[in-house]
Design a protein around this motif. Structure first.
Motif, PDB file in Angstrom:
ATOM      1  N   UNK A  75      23.910  33.280  30.840  1.00 47.54           N
ATOM      2  CA  UNK A  75      23.928  34.188  32.071  1.00 47.54           C
ATOM      3  C   UNK A  75      24.581  33.690  33.113  1.00 47.54           C
ATOM      4  N   UNK A  76      25.197  34.150  33.993  1.00 43.67           N
ATOM      5  CA  UNK A  76      25.883  33.963  35.177  1.00 43.67           C
ATOM      6  C   UNK A  76      25.606  34.628  36.186  1.00 43.67           C
ATOM      7  N   UNK A  77      25.965  34.524  37.546  1.00 39.84           N
ATOM      8  CA  UNK A  77      25.777  35.292  38.560  1.00 39.84           C
ATOM      9  C   UNK A  77      27.285  35.519  39.520  1.00 39.84           C
ATOM     10  N   UNK A  78      27.550  36.568  39.324  1.00 41.14           N
ATOM     11  CA  UNK A  78      28.970  36.529  40.013  1.00 41.14           C
ATOM     12  C   UNK A  78      28.899  36.342  41.725  1.00 41.14           C
ATOM     13  N   UNK A  79      29.646  35.687  42.522  1.00 35.84           N
ATOM     14  CA  UNK A  79      29.409  35.538  43.681  1.00 35.84           C
ATOM     15  C   UNK A  79      29.616  36.695  44.539  1.00 35.84           C
ATOM     16  N   UNK A  80      29.252  36.926  45.832  1.00 35.44           N
ATOM     17  CA  UNK A  80      29.267  38.006  46.742  1.00 35.44           C
ATOM     18  C   UNK A  80      30.884  38.397  47.127  1.00 35.44           C
ATOM     19  N   UNK A  81      31.160  39.334  47.114  1.00 33.89           N
ATOM     20  CA  UNK A  81      30.483  40.768  47.341  1.00 33.89           C
ATOM     21  C   UNK A  81      29.947  41.336  45.995  1.00 33.89           C
ATOM     22  N   UNK A  82      30.347  40.839  44.650  1.00 38.70           N
ATOM     23  CA  UNK A  82      29.957  41.435  43.457  1.00 38.70           C
ATOM     24  C   UNK A  82      28.525  41.018  43.308  1.00 38.70           C
ATOM     25  N   UNK A  83      28.119  39.770  43.351  1.00 36.76           N
ATOM     26  CA  UNK A  83      26.641  39.618  43.322  1.00 36.76           C
ATOM     27  C   UNK A  83      26.058  40.121  42.177  1.00 36.76           C
ATOM     28  N   UNK A  84      26.411  40.259  40.990  1.00 39.80           N
ATOM     29  CA  UNK A  84      25.599  40.806  39.951  1.00 39.80           C
ATOM     30  C   UNK A  84      25.584  39.716  38.532  1.00 39.80           C
ATOM     31  N   UNK A  85      24.780  40.075  37.818  1.00 41.05           N
ATOM     32  CA  UNK A  85      24.584  39.248  36.625  1.00 41.05           C
ATOM     33  C   UNK A  85      25.651  39.653  35.525  1.00 41.05           C
ATOM     34  N   UNK A  86      26.077  38.514  34.822  1.00 41.23           N
ATOM     35  CA  UNK A  86      26.986  38.857  33.851  1.00 41.23           C
ATOM     36  C   UNK A  86      26.666  37.960  32.752  1.00 41.23           C
ATOM     37  N   UNK A  87      27.053  38.122  31.512  1.00 36.86           N
ATOM     38  CA  UNK A  87      26.886  37.410  30.218  1.00 36.86           C
ATOM     39  C   UNK A  87      28.184  36.644  29.881  1.00 36.86           C
ATOM     40  N   UNK A  88      28.175  35.656  29.536  1.00 39.65           N
ATOM     41  CA  UNK A  88      29.555  35.144  29.066  1.00 39.65           C
ATOM     42  C   UNK A  88      29.153  33.833  27.942  1.00 39.65           C
ATOM     43  N   UNK A  89      30.267  33.533  27.251  1.00 39.74           N
ATOM     44  CA  UNK A  89      30.316  32.590  26.222  1.00 39.74           C
ATOM     45  C   UNK A  89      30.382  31.401  26.705  1.00 39.74           C
ATOM     46  N   UNK A  90      29.400  30.385  26.049  1.00 33.86           N
ATOM     47  CA  UNK A  90      29.384  28.940  26.301  1.00 33.86           C
ATOM     48  C   UNK A  90      30.844  28.402  25.710  1.00 33.86           C
ATOM     49  N   UNK A  91      31.091  27.239  26.309  1.00 33.79           N
ATOM     50  CA  UNK A  91      32.130  26.745  25.815  1.00 33.79           C
ATOM     51  C   UNK A  91      32.237  26.496  24.036  1.00 33.79           C
ATOM     52  N   UNK A  92      31.292  26.369  23.416  1.00 30.78           N
ATOM     53  CA  UNK A  92      30.977  26.268  22.227  1.00 30.78           C
ATOM     54  C   UNK A  92      31.307  27.993  21.672  1.00 30.78           C
ATOM     55  N   UNK A  93      30.600  28.933  22.497  1.00 29.25           N
ATOM     56  CA  UNK A  93      31.025  30.274  21.789  1.00 29.25           C
ATOM     57  C   UNK A  93      32.272  30.243  21.801  1.00 29.25           C
ATOM     58  N   UNK A  94      33.025  29.956  22.727  1.00 28.15           N
ATOM     59  CA  UNK A  94      34.523  30.478  22.788  1.00 28.15           C
ATOM     60  C   UNK A  94      35.169  29.661  21.569  1.00 28.15           C
ATOM     61  N   UNK A  95      34.727  28.653  20.981  1.00 28.99           N
ATOM     62  CA  UNK A  95      35.337  27.858  19.668  1.00 28.99           C
ATOM     63  C   UNK A  95      35.270  28.955  18.635  1.00 28.99           C
ATOM     64  N   UNK A  96      34.706  29.962  18.677  1.00 33.97           N
ATOM     65  CA  UNK A  96      34.540  30.994  17.544  1.00 33.97           C
ATOM     66  C   UNK A  96      35.817  31.557  17.421  1.00 33.97           C
ATOM     67  N   UNK A  97      36.652  31.749  18.331  1.00 35.98           N
ATOM     68  CA  UNK A  97      37.724  32.742  18.190  1.00 35.98           C
ATOM     69  C   UNK A  97      38.419  32.558  16.779  1.00 35.98           C
ATOM     70  N   UNK A  98      38.733  31.432  16.204  1.00 35.58           N
ATOM     71  CA  UNK A  98      39.482  31.352  15.049  1.00 35.58           C
ATOM     72  C   UNK A  98      38.510  32.004  13.836  1.00 35.58           C
ATOM     73  N   UNK A  99      37.293  31.965  13.932  1.00 33.66           N
ATOM     74  CA  UNK A  99      36.443  32.631  12.977  1.00 33.66           C
ATOM     75  C   UNK A  99      36.854  33.968  12.976  1.00 33.66           C
ATOM     76  N   UNK A 100      36.958  34.702  14.161  1.00 31.71           N
ATOM     77  CA  UNK A 100      37.079  36.438  14.394  1.00 31.71           C
ATOM     78  C   UNK A 100      38.529  36.585  13.737  1.00 31.71           C
ATOM     79  N   UNK A 101      39.484  35.406  14.039  1.00 24.32           N
ATOM     80  CA  UNK A 101      40.686  35.921  13.456  1.00 24.32           C
ATOM     81  C   UNK A 101      40.908  35.841  12.122  1.00 24.32           C
TER      82      UNK A 101
END
Length: 226
Positions: A75-101
């Motif tokens: 979980x991350x929080x975008x800086x102002x003026x957005x200032x909202x919580x978002x969900x993001x993949x970790x670096x390990x999570x991004x490594x999964x793209x070849x699996x999807x392909x």
């Protein structure tokens, strides 16, 4: 995913195989699709729910919690003026793209694959990175993809296609459409003029370049019945 019983972890599979462990992390329904929706950058909870047709808020919360516990999502929080919580993949999570392909290329060979079903803008964009003609030698160009509520920019080089969120109007060629129409253009080779006449496509920029881009993609051949 896993259950804590009397201080120990009870797994679904008593198996040392890495594939079994992967299923512990992402084997529950919707988990992989949640990851898919994060492959092109962080998303708000409401955006994820809107693009995952049929998922409930409760199930989405559970899947995000499970993926976070596994170290795949953060979980991350975008800086102002957005200032909202978002969900993001970790670096390990991004490594999964070849699996999807690999899974995408494999599964679309089935006669059960139905390209007319709904898909999200992120899914449409990731399909390009999956189904682009192998071998390189691509014509370099800057492409824009505008969908309702989402914009992307693709940079095609001689040997790769990179896609990120951005303003499609800044590209050399821009498709403004919906995901289903876009898939029909790219994989069904629907004529641009046909979609334009139907009011589902606005194409700006070099039309010859747009046609050359579409020609780079094809679905794999179907398996023989039986």
């Amino acid at each position: 995913m896993t259950d804590r019983i009397e201080g120990r972890t009870k797994r679904w599979y008593p198996d040392a195989c890495g594939t079994a462990l992967a299923l512990e992390f992402v084997g529950e329904r919707w988990s992989l699709l949640v990851m898919r929706e994060l492959m092109l950058g962080p998303r708000r909870f409401s955006d994820l729910k809107a693009d995952l047709t049929g998922i409930s808020a409760n199930i989405l919360t559970q899947r995000l919690q499970g993926l976070e516990a596994a170290g795949i999502v953060t979980r991350e929080r975008l800086p102002p003026p957005v200032n909202t919580q978002v969900y993001a993949l970790t670096p390990w999570g991004y490594e999964a793209e070849p699996i999807f392909q690999t899974m995408g290329r494999w599964a679309t060979r089935s006669p059960e694959h139905d390209p007319t079903l709904p898909l999200s803008p992120v899914s449409a964009m990731l399909s390009l990175r999956t189904m682009i003609r192998p071998g390189g030698g691509y014509p370099p160009m800057l492409l824009g993809f505008g969908f309702p509520g989402a914009g992307f920019v693709g940079r095609l080089t001689a040997d790769a296609l990179d896609i990120e969120r951005g303003d499609p109007a800044k590209a050399d060629v821009a498709f403004e459409t919906d995901p289903t129409t876009f898939v029909g253009l790219v994989y069904g080779k629907r004529p641009f003029a046909d979609a334009e006449a139907a009011g589902t496509l606005r194409l700006t920029g070099d039309r010859a370049a747009a046609a050359a881009f579409v020609d780079l993609f094809a679905l794999p051949p179907k398996i023989a019945p039986g």
